[in-house]
Design a protein around this motif. Sequence first.
Motif, PDB file in Angstrom:
ATOM      1  N   VAL A  39      56.995  36.099  21.148  1.00  0.00           N
ATOM      2  CA  VAL A  39      56.230  34.847  21.066  1.00  0.00           C
ATOM      3  C   VAL A  39      57.047  33.791  20.322  1.00  0.00           C
ATOM      4  CG1 VAL A  39      54.150  33.777  20.170  1.00  0.00           C
ATOM      5  CG2 VAL A  39      54.030  36.031  21.187  1.00  0.00           C
ATOM      6  N   LEU A  40      57.696  34.225  19.257  1.00  0.00           N
ATOM      7  CA  LEU A  40      58.534  33.291  18.502  1.00  0.00           C
ATOM      8  C   LEU A  40      59.660  32.768  19.398  1.00  0.00           C
ATOM      9  CD1 LEU A  40      58.978  32.220  15.566  1.00  0.00           C
ATOM     10  CD2 LEU A  40      60.735  33.948  15.388  1.00  0.00           C
ATOM     11  N   VAL A  76      52.898  26.011  25.311  1.00  0.00           N
ATOM     12  CA  VAL A  76      54.257  25.480  25.273  1.00  0.00           C
ATOM     13  C   VAL A  76      54.613  24.826  26.615  1.00  0.00           C
ATOM     14  CG1 VAL A  76      56.679  26.106  25.057  1.00  0.00           C
ATOM     15  CG2 VAL A  76      55.021  27.064  23.480  1.00  0.00           C
ATOM     16  N   VAL A 119      62.719  26.976  23.801  1.00  0.00           N
ATOM     17  CA  VAL A 119      62.786  25.620  24.320  1.00  0.00           C
ATOM     18  C   VAL A 119      63.704  24.767  23.462  1.00  0.00           C
ATOM     19  CG1 VAL A 119      60.576  25.651  25.484  1.00  0.00           C
ATOM     20  CG2 VAL A 119      60.687  25.012  23.094  1.00  0.00           C
ATOM     21  N   ASP A 120      64.026  25.256  22.271  1.00  0.00           N
ATOM     22  CA  ASP A 120      64.818  24.449  21.347  1.00  0.00           C
ATOM     23  C   ASP A 120      66.126  23.969  21.961  1.00  0.00           C
ATOM     24  OD1 ASP A 120      65.464  23.303  18.771  1.00  0.00           O
ATOM     25  OD2 ASP A 120      66.951  24.893  18.620  1.00  0.00           O
ATOM     26  N   VAL A 173      59.495  32.409  22.576  1.00  0.00           N
ATOM     27  CA  VAL A 173      58.909  31.427  23.488  1.00  0.00           C
ATOM     28  C   VAL A 173      58.935  30.063  22.820  1.00  0.00           C
ATOM     29  CG1 VAL A 173      56.765  30.701  24.583  1.00  0.00           C
ATOM     30  CG2 VAL A 173      57.464  33.084  24.702  1.00  0.00           C
ATOM     31  N   GLY A 174      58.555  30.034  21.543  1.00  0.00           N
ATOM     32  CA  GLY A 174      58.573  28.762  20.827  1.00  0.00           C
ATOM     33  C   GLY A 174      59.986  28.229  20.633  1.00  0.00           C
ATOM     34  N   MET A 175      60.893  29.132  20.266  1.00  0.00           N
ATOM     35  CA  MET A 175      62.228  28.667  19.918  1.00  0.00           C
ATOM     36  C   MET A 175      63.149  28.513  21.118  1.00  0.00           C
ATOM     37  SD  MET A 175      62.860  30.637  16.312  1.00  0.00           S
ATOM     38  CE  MET A 175      64.605  30.318  16.286  1.00  0.00           C
ATOM     39  N   ALA A 207      50.112  31.219  24.093  1.00  0.00           N
ATOM     40  CA  ALA A 207      51.297  30.571  23.539  1.00  0.00           C
ATOM     41  C   ALA A 207      52.145  30.000  24.668  1.00  0.00           C
ATOM     42  CB  ALA A 207      52.117  31.583  22.742  1.00  0.00           C
TER      43      ALA A 207
END
Lengths: 322, 553
Positions: B449-450, B403, B456-457, B452-454, B399
Amino acid sequence: MRLKLIPQETSIDFFKLWKVWVGISGVLLLLALVSFMARGLNYGIDFRGGTTIRTESAQPVDVAAYRAALDTLDLGDVSISEVFDPSFGPDKNVAMVRIQAQDEQEAVTPELIAAVEGALLQVAPDIKFISVESVGPKVSGELIKTAILAVVLAMGAVLIYVWLRFEWQFAVGAVLALVHDVVLTIGIFSEIQIRFDLAIIAALLTIVGYSLNDTVVVFDRVRENLRKYKKKPLSEVLNQSINETLSRTVMTSVTTLLALFSLYFLGGDVIRGFVFAMIWGVIVGTYSSVFIASTVVLWLGVKRDWSKPDKTGGNQFANVDA
Amino acid sequence: MFQINLWRRVLIWLLCLTGVALALPNAFYTRVEQHNDAIVAIEQGADTPENQRLAELWPNWLPSDLVNLGLDLRGGAHLLAEVQVRDVYESRMEAMWPEIRDTLRPLRDTVGTIRLQKSPPGTLHVRIGDAEGMNRAVAAVKDLARPIQTLTGAGSTDITVRGQGDMLIVTLSDAEKQASDDRTVRQALEIVRRRIDEVGTREPTIQRQGSDRILIQVPGIGSAAELKEIIGTTAQLTFNPVVGRGTDANSNPGLGNKILPSIDENGVYYTIESAPVVTGEELVDAQPSFDQNGRPAVSFRFNTSGARKFGNYTAENIGSPFAIVLDDEVISAPVIQSHIPGGSGIITGNFTVEESTNLAVLLRAGALPAGLDFLEERTIGPELGQDSIDAGKIATLVAFVAVLVFMVLSYGLFGVFANVALILNVAMIFGLLSLIGATLTLPGIAGIVLTVGMAVDANVLVFERIREELKSARGPVRAIELGYERALSAILDANITTFITAVILFTMGSGPVRGFAVTLGLGILTSVFTAIFVTRLMIVMWFERRRPKTIEV
């Protein structure tokens, strides 16, 4: 050269086809409700009590043989399913055995578990019991109450926050979008009968948070543009705001989905249901913040002039002469 | 905006560095764990060369706090037990009978015969021969009532006494029931803790939940059934005659005697007679109280047979010490001051109020005060936990890489800045988790992990905004400034709303859900910090060095 998922400038008219979007959402919501009524959720033991046993054996799982062995114990509803995961080798065969809560027993009896384990050992001598989890009906009833309360509280808190930061129309839009997401998620769980347990509630609340995140970013831009373009019709302002934030909306959804998909495929079977709920929620949440939340705001109308008291209520044309 | 003064820069980097330093031990998990275990062992006196070697595996000046691994990752057993608090009422009332009998006996002239009747559980029905004397009987028994020492029950006594015809009815008062429930659960908790500590497993969680439940989580234990067996064993409490007191553990105690260490006086050993006078099984109650001089003490009460044995022994041994022994350790060795006939007595010593409370708990902790019903039990095998850790590691890594690559492709150099911030972000989450001693569960990994995705928001919001501002051609400096300024409200609103859900999850949730809420909440805090301060500082530093005429985001 940059990778651009969305062109720098878009001018998509999101409201031209609003009937279609609302129609699609309406039908999906209806399907979700029908599915929920007809099939119900596949509650895990967290919510309805009972015992689950995860077994592992070098021999292939023979569901019929397992069932035959357990039938003699007269345990009521027993479900046995094989678990597949790409990371399992050929000599790793995993099954989940679920036994309903036994009648009139608040607590968990070790005898029951011992009996089940004994019966399964007869079928597959090398079987190992990797995890055994039991929840009494007393606790499961409380857990489901707390879970529902948590979701409702989260929505209530969000409603209040958005109301304070924006206008009530935005709060209603945001919360309707959230209800939309949660209902659709519950719908898909009832339709494909994935196990619904405590972790899924966490996923639901994360979806609430994520969808809200998206909605709030769009609304933030709407608020800014409403101040900037005082004479533009609300629909144009909304459209422009969605277009301006579209690139960010897609970027964030994609990075989040990248992370989630890697968890889905590589994170093991234990959390797959949880991750599935999140993936579905991110997709639905992104859709609802673009199409549903703004449409609701358009319907309700917004007070346009922020410096003067509101005379005509929430009509979108209230301050054309301002 | 673009000027960030020196102390602020130093502070930002210092915070990042602290985060990384705190997270560092987790990268060498086994090694640090061995180091920590060895340090504890050495402190407890096991200063062996092996422990010394293990202690040197990790430098002492570095942080050594680790993230606890939850049961689903480490394997172990989880039990939720409900304490059957009502069990206690019955034995309490049964133990009241001899006392009531002894009180009424001298009043026979007024009350007539005294007979214990078959009573419903938790009450005591006593029939007296002469109903006329009921008032006198009630008054006499009421004198046996003891005041309750709790905040809510102030001013009330532990029993209620009423007369009904020729029937004297004694029950526990509601305030006493409440106090008794609380004592019972605390006592059960204490016993469970002692039992589990004795087995010496790592980091067990033993918590009270709600009014009458106990949550027990023990990592590394084979099964919940095994855990239940450990909890089920009763502690051995005895009252023994003391033969002598000394400091030599290896001297010859003599026939029929044994030498036991003192629990709180270091290096002191008591020689006691092996045969106990009374055992803890005959103790029905022990409570913190005060002696005549107002010093903290512990009062206790035996059942009928215990009272007789204890009475006889104290009558014959005034002036000599006797030992209160728990699991082969001497809790205290008071001197018998007087004959103690009624089966209840008082232990005095140099106690503080807290010590007397603890001693009362320990005394009562001899055996489980009431039955435990297990409402929930979970066993997670270590294999499954290891599988989950491995899978979680790979998933997080993939992940992460996905990203990172995606960000560089989308934003070029600015993407690299965001990536550095993202890496710092994850390090800081682990640092904070270790610092507060949080427990990492499988959903917790999903939360990271979530994040990590969020995470960058916030950066995406800023970068997209900078792109927009660049179009109005106000020059790169102004565009970056405006980008940060205008994206701020969206960043804050978006993250505060998500944080609200994390807080609700934390307060309402239990177990795995809580773990998830913790990582999600911490992730929001760190990602906002890195996006608003760290990425900006990097951009500013880069800008100062390069002074580009145009920028591409």
